[in-house]
Design a protein around this motif. Structure first.
Motif: not given
Length: 124
Positions: A84-86, A91-92, A96-97, A102-103
Protein backbone atom coordinates in the motif's frame (compact mmCIF):
# COMPACT_ATOMS: atom_id res chain seq x y z
CA UNK A 1 -2.87 29.27 -23.84
CA UNK A 2 -1.46 25.80 -24.45
CA UNK A 3 -4.37 24.23 -22.56
CA UNK A 4 -6.83 26.21 -24.66
CA UNK A 5 -5.12 25.10 -27.85
CA UNK A 6 -5.13 21.48 -26.70
CA UNK A 7 -8.78 21.69 -25.73
CA UNK A 8 -9.70 23.31 -29.02
CA UNK A 9 -7.81 20.64 -30.92
CA UNK A 10 -9.61 17.83 -29.13
CA UNK A 11 -13.02 19.45 -29.53
CA UNK A 12 -12.68 20.62 -33.12
CA UNK A 13 -10.70 17.75 -34.63
CA UNK A 14 -13.78 15.56 -35.16
CA UNK A 15 -15.56 18.51 -36.79
CA UNK A 16 -12.69 19.12 -39.17
CA UNK A 17 -12.40 15.43 -40.07
CA UNK A 18 -16.15 15.22 -40.61
CA UNK A 19 -16.04 18.36 -42.74
CA UNK A 20 -13.29 16.95 -44.95
CA UNK A 21 -15.20 13.68 -45.46
CA UNK A 22 -18.39 15.46 -46.47
CA UNK A 23 -16.68 18.03 -48.68
CA UNK A 24 -16.64 15.69 -51.67
CA UNK A 25 -20.35 14.87 -51.36
CA UNK A 26 -21.75 18.38 -50.77
CA UNK A 27 -20.66 21.93 -50.07
CA UNK A 28 -19.54 22.88 -46.56
CA UNK A 29 -21.83 24.88 -44.29
CA UNK A 30 -20.51 28.07 -42.77
CA UNK A 31 -20.03 26.33 -39.40
CA UNK A 32 -18.11 23.46 -40.98
CA UNK A 33 -15.93 25.82 -43.01
CA UNK A 34 -15.31 27.97 -39.91
CA UNK A 35 -14.30 24.92 -37.88
CA UNK A 36 -12.01 23.78 -40.69
CA UNK A 37 -10.34 27.20 -40.90
CA UNK A 38 -9.98 27.30 -37.12
CA UNK A 39 -8.31 23.88 -37.10
CA UNK A 40 -5.98 24.85 -39.93
CA UNK A 41 -4.97 27.96 -37.98
CA UNK A 42 -4.36 25.97 -34.81
CA UNK A 43 -2.26 23.41 -36.69
CA UNK A 44 -0.14 26.16 -38.31
CA UNK A 45 0.36 27.82 -34.94
CA UNK A 46 1.25 24.57 -33.19
CA UNK A 47 3.56 23.20 -35.92
CA UNK A 48 6.81 24.76 -34.58
CA UNK A 49 6.11 23.57 -31.04
CA UNK A 50 5.28 20.06 -32.26
CA UNK A 51 8.47 19.94 -34.35
CA UNK A 52 10.50 21.07 -31.34
CA UNK A 53 8.81 18.45 -29.17
CA UNK A 54 9.60 15.78 -31.74
CA UNK A 55 13.28 16.79 -31.70
CA UNK A 56 13.33 16.69 -27.90
CA UNK A 57 11.74 13.23 -27.93
CA UNK A 58 14.44 12.02 -30.35
CA UNK A 59 17.15 13.37 -28.02
CA UNK A 60 15.64 11.91 -24.85
CA UNK A 61 14.55 8.51 -26.21
CA UNK A 62 17.94 6.73 -25.83
CA UNK A 63 18.28 7.92 -22.22
CA UNK A 64 14.77 6.80 -21.34
CA UNK A 65 15.32 3.44 -22.99
CA UNK A 66 18.54 2.95 -21.01
CA UNK A 67 16.82 3.99 -17.77
CA UNK A 68 13.97 1.54 -18.38
CA UNK A 69 16.39 -1.32 -19.08
CA UNK A 70 18.48 -0.66 -15.96
CA UNK A 71 15.83 0.39 -13.47
CA UNK A 72 12.79 -1.50 -14.73
CA UNK A 73 13.52 -4.82 -12.99
CA UNK A 74 14.39 -3.13 -9.68
CA UNK A 75 11.27 -0.97 -9.76
CA UNK A 76 9.19 -4.06 -10.45
CA UNK A 77 10.70 -5.72 -7.37
CA UNK A 78 9.83 -2.71 -5.22
CA UNK A 79 6.27 -2.64 -6.56
CA UNK A 80 5.84 -6.31 -5.64
CA UNK A 81 7.10 -5.77 -2.07
CA UNK A 82 5.04 -2.69 -1.20
CA UNK A 83 1.39 -3.50 -0.62
CA UNK A 84 0.00 0.00 0.00
CA UNK A 85 1.78 3.13 -1.24
CA UNK A 86 -0.64 5.41 0.59
CA UNK A 87 1.09 4.70 3.93
CA UNK A 88 4.31 6.40 2.73
CA UNK A 89 5.30 10.05 2.47
CA UNK A 90 6.63 11.56 -0.75
CA UNK A 91 10.30 10.74 -1.46
CA UNK A 92 12.83 13.16 0.03
CA UNK A 93 16.34 13.85 -1.25
CA UNK A 94 18.84 14.45 1.53
CA UNK A 95 21.78 16.89 1.16
CA UNK A 96 24.17 13.96 0.66
CA UNK A 97 22.09 12.68 -2.29
CA UNK A 98 20.34 9.82 -0.50
CA UNK A 99 16.66 9.37 -1.28
CA UNK A 100 14.43 8.30 1.57
CA UNK A 101 10.77 7.40 1.64
CA UNK A 102 9.38 7.71 5.13
CA UNK A 103 6.39 5.82 6.40
CA UNK A 104 3.51 8.07 7.49
CA UNK A 105 2.87 8.06 11.23
CA UNK A 106 0.06 5.73 12.15
CA UNK A 107 -2.96 7.33 13.77
CA UNK A 108 -3.24 6.63 17.52
CA UNK A 109 -5.35 3.60 18.26
CA UNK A 110 -8.51 4.34 20.19
CA UNK A 111 -9.34 1.96 23.01
CA UNK A 112 -12.47 -0.08 22.40
CA UNK A 113 -15.58 1.66 23.65
CA UNK A 114 -16.85 0.33 26.94
CA UNK A 115 -20.55 -0.39 26.95
CA UNK A 116 -22.35 1.80 29.48
CA UNK A 117 -25.38 -0.47 29.63
CA UNK A 118 -25.34 -4.24 29.81
CA UNK A 119 -26.30 -6.03 26.64
CA UNK A 120 -29.99 -6.97 26.52
CA UNK A 121 -30.75 -10.54 27.52
CA UNK A 122 -32.61 -12.86 25.19
CA UNK A 123 -35.13 -15.32 26.61
CA UNK A 124 -34.75 -18.84 25.36
Amino acid sequence: MKRLASFATVVCLPLAVHAQEDQGERGLSLMERGAQMFMEGIMKEMAPALNELEGLADDVAPSLRSFAQEMGPKLAEILEKVEDWSVYEAPEILPNGDIIIRRKPEPPMEPPAKPTEPAPQIEL
